[in-house]
Design an enzyme around this catalytic site. Structure first.
Site, PDB file in Angstrom:
ATOM      1  N   ASP A 147       3.952  15.201   5.694  1.00  0.00           N
ATOM      2  CA  ASP A 147       3.059  14.187   5.160  1.00  0.00           C
ATOM      3  C   ASP A 147       1.618  14.637   5.391  1.00  0.00           C
ATOM      4  O   ASP A 147       1.362  15.554   6.184  1.00  0.00           O
ATOM      5  CB  ASP A 147       3.348  12.854   5.862  1.00  0.00           C
ATOM      6  CG  ASP A 147       2.452  11.730   5.368  1.00  0.00           C
ATOM      7  OD1 ASP A 147       2.188  11.672   4.161  1.00  0.00           O
ATOM      8  OD2 ASP A 147       2.008  10.930   6.218  1.00  0.00           O
TER       9      ASP A 147
ATOM     10  N   ASP B  22       4.535  10.557  10.034  1.00  0.00           N
ATOM     11  CA  ASP B  22       4.145   9.624  11.093  1.00  0.00           C
ATOM     12  C   ASP B  22       4.331   8.166  10.709  1.00  0.00           C
ATOM     13  O   ASP B  22       4.151   7.285  11.566  1.00  0.00           O
ATOM     14  CB  ASP B  22       2.676   9.846  11.458  1.00  0.00           C
ATOM     15  CG  ASP B  22       1.741   9.376  10.346  1.00  0.00           C
ATOM     16  OD1 ASP B  22       0.732   8.725  10.649  1.00  0.00           O
ATOM     17  OD2 ASP B  22       2.022   9.668   9.171  1.00  0.00           O
TER      18      ASP B  22
ATOM     19  N   ARG C 225     -11.222  10.041   1.110  1.00  0.00           N
ATOM     20  CA  ARG C 225     -10.384   9.027   0.465  1.00  0.00           C
ATOM     21  C   ARG C 225     -11.301   8.089  -0.301  1.00  0.00           C
ATOM     22  O   ARG C 225     -12.218   7.500   0.278  1.00  0.00           O
ATOM     23  CB  ARG C 225      -9.585   8.256   1.516  1.00  0.00           C
ATOM     24  CG  ARG C 225      -8.591   9.105   2.262  1.00  0.00           C
ATOM     25  CD  ARG C 225      -8.147   8.432   3.554  1.00  0.00           C
ATOM     26  NE  ARG C 225      -7.498   7.167   3.324  1.00  0.00           N
ATOM     27  CZ  ARG C 225      -6.178   7.009   3.231  1.00  0.00           C
ATOM     28  NH1 ARG C 225      -5.392   8.056   3.355  1.00  0.00           N
ATOM     29  NH2 ARG C 225      -5.644   5.817   3.045  1.00  0.00           N
TER      30      ARG C 225
ATOM     31  N   LYS D 258       9.886  11.571  -2.051  1.00  0.00           N
ATOM     32  CA  LYS D 258       9.821  12.539  -0.950  1.00  0.00           C
ATOM     33  C   LYS D 258      11.224  12.963  -0.540  1.00  0.00           C
ATOM     34  O   LYS D 258      11.505  14.155  -0.338  1.00  0.00           O
ATOM     35  CB  LYS D 258       9.084  11.929   0.242  1.00  0.00           C
ATOM     36  CG  LYS D 258       7.597  11.681   0.026  1.00  0.00           C
ATOM     37  CD  LYS D 258       6.953  11.145   1.297  1.00  0.00           C
ATOM     38  CE  LYS D 258       5.457  10.931   1.110  1.00  0.00           C
ATOM     39  NZ  LYS D 258       4.793  10.479   2.357  1.00  0.00           N
TER      40      LYS D 258
ATOM     41  N   LYS E   1     -10.032  -3.952  -5.650  1.00  0.00           N
ATOM     42  CA  LYS E   1     -10.298  -2.687  -4.969  1.00  0.00           C
ATOM     43  C   LYS E   1      -9.029  -1.847  -5.021  1.00  0.00           C
ATOM     44  O   LYS E   1      -7.939  -2.353  -4.738  1.00  0.00           O
ATOM     45  CB  LYS E   1     -10.684  -2.968  -3.512  1.00  0.00           C
ATOM     46  CG  LYS E   1     -10.880  -1.734  -2.644  1.00  0.00           C
ATOM     47  CD  LYS E   1     -11.202  -2.134  -1.215  1.00  0.00           C
ATOM     48  CE  LYS E   1     -10.014  -2.809  -0.568  1.00  0.00           C
ATOM     49  NZ  LYS E   1     -10.255  -3.203   0.830  1.00  0.00           N
TER      50      LYS E   1
ATOM     51  N   GLY F 103       1.128  10.505  -0.729  1.00  0.00           N
ATOM     52  CA  GLY F 103       0.873   9.492  -1.739  1.00  0.00           C
ATOM     53  C   GLY F 103      -0.564   9.486  -2.214  1.00  0.00           C
ATOM     54  O   GLY F 103      -0.919   8.723  -3.121  1.00  0.00           O
TER      55      GLY F 103
ATOM     56  N   PHE G  13      -1.782  -5.840  -2.139  1.00  0.00           N
ATOM     57  CA  PHE G  13      -1.629  -4.425  -2.458  1.00  0.00           C
ATOM     58  C   PHE G  13      -0.153  -4.036  -2.413  1.00  0.00           C
ATOM     59  O   PHE G  13       0.608  -4.527  -1.583  1.00  0.00           O
ATOM     60  CB  PHE G  13      -2.406  -3.581  -1.440  1.00  0.00           C
ATOM     61  CG  PHE G  13      -2.202  -2.095  -1.595  1.00  0.00           C
ATOM     62  CD1 PHE G  13      -3.019  -1.371  -2.440  1.00  0.00           C
ATOM     63  CD2 PHE G  13      -1.194  -1.435  -0.906  1.00  0.00           C
ATOM     64  CE1 PHE G  13      -2.836   0.001  -2.591  1.00  0.00           C
ATOM     65  CE2 PHE G  13      -0.999  -0.078  -1.048  1.00  0.00           C
ATOM     66  CZ  PHE G  13      -1.831   0.642  -1.899  1.00  0.00           C
TER      67      PHE G  13
END
Length: 1096
Positions: free
Chosen positions: A391, A782, A560, A761, A529, A641, A506
């Protein structure tokens, strides 16, 4: 009945025999009394039946068990079995005790307006339960009311998903005022909800509340209203909830399931070798059985003259006797199968796993934790990894967000605000480059202040947090970047009052969240957002370009990014959204799809305000670790992702991609959104396939795992394109996308998969794992979204990061940081594999040495199944004489220093691909065992050509012959292990020389005492008498040297070769120009940070 009578008669016979020894018996002839005056008492004697069988129906089991366990070997395995059963019983008892503690714990139920104390296991569905602060919820509850006025409570779910942050749950709107026992007991309501299912984050239901003289009121229920069993109530005095799922139907119980058993490549090799040795065993038994009857076909060899059988006797039951003889030979040679090896392997794996937990270099001072071993069955698999799937966020990076900058209408604003454990630091006032309108600035900052899920709690009430002297309150959120953004807005803006109407949460599919608020003036606003890919299609197209420039630049810098948009709603539009949301929330079927449709309509035609950039810094030494893994022959794939630009920049920063790497892209941008996207995908796949496979000459010879061509290639693919490859449409003309894609991937040095869902994945890992050759895969992550790929891979590694402990709990091994992966694989994995591979080969070798003389001896004893060794030696060989040295070797051996293994990753390739357990080394060990077995037997045989080994003319017998062979055997196989040992400790010395000394002591002791429980004292004084012969001493020493001479010669030649190799390497190091002449094939560890400085 007859059997019992027979048994009593046997006992009577025994009693009469005792009488005979101490007195006489009187027999009445014809059973007629001698005197009429004397009373006749019938005497009891045993009947005339002959009983030659050893057992009866009643005494077979106890007597046979007693006979079997008189054998030390059987008793040894009984002890091992009891130890294993004991561990299982203790584990079950521990679980029962833990279950009882939970089931018998006290809870409070509200009945008849009073609190009634009950045991937790007596809770029934429909009971109203009261839970107080810091207590654990005893079952899954629908949240009805709390001590808080606003009907909220705070919960930690660390025992469920590892998330230590506080989660806010909301009571049903109409029941929030029912804060007392009397009020909550007066509630009349029914709940309709879905059947129990294990997803912790999904719940669909509705509650219908009945009031006096009022119409029933229906309210929707979702995950925010459900309090899960195992979660803990925090910072709330008490709550009331109604039980909906109890016992094994709770979500916690449904998620409790054992992980699938993973098998290492070593276990598969052991099974293959075992089949070979089983065939050898069957062959030996068949040969001996056949030759026995060939031998007995000669009348002079069949039976001695004084007990010669007739022809009829010889032909009777011949097939049955042949089968019995075959089984007898199987028993005689069965020691060639190393049963004790399994016990030793299990001990080696269990004890060896502690070295990982004890490694101080893998201890992290920040979290005060070290490495964790959840399973010891895969220790050796750490030394065989070929593919590493990792990841990005929280694994390669720190998952500690730092607010870098933002842009409003194309104008950049820069600040230094970071989020660390809930507190922010700022290094100065806001810096801006150009300036947007004041109203747009205020609108942007309003969006940051309102569009989030951050909660405010007083600092001194939050566990684990210490209040900052300048901050009275603490921000709590499940997402650290949200807190960084809120802190950024807080330090640069003023506060206003808004009414929160709806939160459009979200989710990974939408990749955005929204809130609908009402201002004090009554204006209705929707703030949104999310990721640029989800925001840009929903805003005015003319507003995109000026913000997109900043977003792309920030993504290239590795930040990000989030885009911020808004929309002003009319009252009519809001009423429609509100009605549709309420209807969707009330649906019991397809609720998520209906709500997603409402969200999609509400978030259309927005206006773009700006974007934010938050940095997630690389973890310490993550770049060096990836370089080391590459140099060790492993391919590293990043599955994330995040958006492509951000992930791509991170891959350059951590040196997954080099400046010389040519990148091949299979993304939505390259494929396009037209109806011909599958045709375009096919064209790209064939183009890349031609470049990497068809136009490249086949590698002849070369290095093992040498995939690097004259040009390094890297592949980038996103989730949408992967879906097209793995799930092509029915009318697609190309159904072999997956095979072509896999061939391309296997030829690339690195692969980046971005915009990946958790299921994708796992699909990637499964696809590679099932390729030809079954390469060993390792997944490291993680977060909870990485669990699927961790469970799918051969070896799963969890990082003890900031996203909870779900990944580490579901993994096979857990480490604090990504950098610890280097030592775990290159040092521990390498050594574990070498140790257990040597253990396996050594066990087969020493057992072949042990049994081959036994087989050869049958040619000289008329195939009479006469054992060569005494029964005590047969039993003690694998248990005592040769077990401890190999166990110590398999735990402590370091054929190469750990520091050298860590600093020189290419050593990892020397043992890759199960190199030490291939057929070639197996045949070498087998031929070595056969050679030494022949030397043992025929060396002693030639010694016995002189029938008298002493000056006094005494002749040694067959037990002396076998004891000499066994003595040479024990010393040779033990000294062979001493020759193989490179890392000597006091423990190695103790077990090796101690085992030899114990053998000598045991032989003297076993043959020096007349044991009362033995019917035959065949070993009495044999060993001591044997050592009185000088010829015997000379033969033992000479045979040991002859047996070990090939091994000694091989070690000398190997040392000469290694010294020449070291000299050649030193000469290469003195010629630095040779490295600069071929920069494209330099070792990755020699590359410097300047290599990618131009890109970054």
């Amino acid at each position: 009945m007859g059997t019992g009578c027979k048994h009593r008669q046997q006992m009577t016979c025994i009693g009469q025999e005792r009488e005979k020894r101490v007195g006489t018996r009187t027999v009445v002839v014809g059973h007629r009394p001698v005197s009429e005056t004397d009373a006749y008492v019938a005497q009891k004697f045993c009947d005339n039946r002959i009983v030659s069988s050893k057992y009866t129906l009643w005494n077979f089991l106890p007597k046979n068990l007693f006979e079997q366990f008189r054998r030390i070997a059987n008793f040894y395995f009984l002890i091992i079995f009891l130890v294993q059963v004991r561990a299982l019983i203790l584990c079950c008892l521990y679980l029962h005790r833990a279950d009882n503690e939970v089931n018998k714990s006290n809870v409070f139920i509200v009945e008849n307006a009073k609190q009634v104390q009950k045991e937790s296991e007596k809770i029934k569905v429909g009971d109203i339960v009261e839970v107080k602060a810091d207590e654990t919820f005893p079952c899954d509850l629908i949240f009805l009311a709390s001590s808080s006025v606003d009907g909220t409570c705070y919960v930690t779910t660390a025992s469920l998903d590892g998330e230590s942050n506080f989660k806010t749950h909301y009571a049903v709107r109409d029941t929030t005022v029912l804060c007392t026992d009397e009020a909550i007991d007066a509630l009349t309501a029914t709940i309709e909800c879905e059947q129990p299912q294990p997803d912790l984050y999904k719940f669909v239901g509705r509650i219908i509340i009945y009031g006096s003289n009022q119409e029933p009121v229906a309210r929707s229920l979702g995950p925010e209203n459900l309090l899960l069993k195992g979660a803990t109530l925090k910072n709330t005095k008490k709550i009331y909830g109604v039980a909906v799922y109890t016992g094994m139907e709770t979500k916690m119980a449904l998620n409790y399931q054992g992980k699938s058993q993973k098998r290492s490549a070593v276990e598969k090799s052991i099974n293959a070798f075992l089949i070979v040795y089983l065939c050898i065993l069957l062959s030996k038994a068949t040969v001996c059985t056949t030759l026995k009857y060939v031998w007995q076909s000669n009348p002079f060899n069949d039976e001695p003259w004084y007990n010669e059988k007739t022809k009829k006797e010889r032909e009777a039951f011949k097939v049955l006797r042949m089968f019995t003889d075959f089984l007898s030979f199987m028993v005689l040679f069965n020691f060639i199968i190393p049963v004790s090896m399994y016990v030793t392997v299990e001990m080696q794996k269990f004890l060896g796993s502690f070295f990982i937990s004890w490694d101080k270099e893998m201890y992290d001072e920040e979290i005060k934790e070290g490495a964790l071993v959840n399973t010891s069955d895969l220790n050796e698999e750490l030394g065989q990894v070929e593919y590493v799937f990792t990841d990005k966020t929280g694994t390669l990076t720190e998952n500690s967000m730092e607010f870098i900058e933002c842009c409003i209408d194309g104008h950049k604003y820069k600040d230094c605000i970071s989020e660390v454990d809930g507190f922010s630091q700022t290094d100065g006032p806001l810096k801006y480059y150009g300036k947007a309108e004041k109203s747009r600035e205020e609108l942007f900052l309003r969006a940051l202040c309102l569009c989030h899920t951050v909660q405010i709690k007083e600092a001194d009430q939050v566990d684990g947090l210490i209040g900052h002297p300048e901050h009275k309150d603490t921000y709590i959120s499940s997402s650290p970047d949200e807190i960084a953004l809120v802190k950024g807005a807080e330090n640069s803006f003023f506060f206003l009052r808004y009414q929160l109407l709806h939160v459009l949460n979200f989710d990974p599919v939408r990749r955005r969240m929204s809130v609908i608020v009402r201002t004090t003036t009554g204006t209705l606003l929707l703030f949104c957002k999310g990721a640029d890919s989800s925001i840009f299609p929903r805003v005015q197209q003319e507003e995109i370009q000026q913000t997109k420039v900043h977003v792309d630049r920030n993504a290239m810098d590795g930040y990000r990014t989030l885009c911020v948009a808004f929309k002003e709603l009319t009252q009519k539009e809001y009423d429609k959204i509100d009605r549709q949301l309420n209807e969707a929330k009330m649906a019991l079927q397809d609720r998520e799809e209906k709500m997603a449709k409402v969200f999609e309509d509400a978030e259309a035609d927005m206006h773009l305000i700006g974007a934010t950039a938050v940095e997630d810094r690389l973890q310490e030494q993550s770049a060096e670790t990836i370089e080391a893994l590459h140099a060790a022959g492993m391919k590293v794939w990043v599955l994330t992702g995040d958006k492509m630009e951000t992930a791509k920049s991170t891959c350059y920063a951590c040196r997954l991609f080099q400046t010389s790497t040519e990148l091949l892209e299979l993304t939505a941008k390259m494929v396009g959104e037209s109806e011909r996207k599958e045709d375009r995908l096919h064209e790209l796949l064939m183009e890349y396939h031609k470049k990497l496979i068809q136009d490249v000459p086949k590698n002849r010879g070369g290095l093992k795992r040498s995939w690097t061509l004259s040009q390094e290639y890297g592949l980038i693919i996103d989730g949408s394109t992967l879906s097209l490859i793995l799930n092509p449409s029915q009318d697609s003309s190309s159904s072999n996308y997956k095979n072509i894609f896999l061939q391309i991937c296997l030829k690339c040095t690195a692969v980046l998969c971005c915009r990946m869902a958790p299921l994708q994945k796992a699909q990637i890992v499964r696809m590679v794992k099932n390729t030809k050759g079954s390469p060993i895969t390792l997944s490291v992550g993680d977060g909870a979204n990485d669990v699927s790929m961790i469970l799918e891979a051969h070896v799963g590694i969890g990082i003890k990061g900031k996203e909870g402990r779900q990944a580490s709990r579901n993994s096979d091994y857990a480490v604090p940081k990504f950098k610890h992966l280097r030592k775990l694989l290159l040092a521990h994995g390498h050594l574990y594999y070498v140790r257990i591979a040597h253990l396996v080969q050594y066990f087969f070798y020493k057992n072949l040495c042990f049994i081959l003389p036994q087989f050869l001896y049958q040619f000289f004893c008329g195939f009479s199944q006469q054992p060569l060794y005494d029964a005590a030696y047969l039993t003690m060989y694998n248990i005592c004489f040769t077990s401890l040295p190999i166990l110590a070797y398999s735990l402590l051996e370091q054929h190469i220093n750990i520091d050298t293994l860590t600093s020189d990753p290419q050593l990892y390739m020397k043992v890759s691909d199960n190199a030490m357990l291939q057929w070639r080394p197996f045949l070498y060990w087998t031929f070595l065992g056969a050679f030494e077995g022949l030397v043992f037997f025929f060396g002693v045989y030639f010694l016995f050509q002189n029938s008298s080994l002493e000056d006094n003319g005494k002749v040694f017998g067959n037990w002396t012959f076998g004891t000499i062979v066994f003595t040479v055997l024990v010393f040779t196989v033990t000294l062979k292990l001493a020759l193989d040992t490179r890392f000597w400790t006091w423990m190695n010395h103790f077990v090796i020389w101690g085992s030899l000394a114990f053998y000598v002591f045991f032989s003297f002791f076993w043959g020096g005492v007349i044991w009362p429980f033995l019917k035959q004292q065949r070993m009495y004084f044999v060993f001591a008498h044997m050592l009185t012969s000088v010829s015997t001493w000379l033969a033992i020493v000479l045979l040991i040297f002859i047996s070990l001479f090939p091994e000694i010669l091989l070690i000398v030649l190997k040392n000469i070769k290694e010294k020449n190799h070291q000299v050649r390497n030193q000469m290469i190091r003195k010629a630095p120009d040779s490295l600069s002449a071929r920069p494209s094939v330099r070792p990755l560890l020699l590359r410097t940070f300047s290599d990618e400085s131009n890109v970054l």
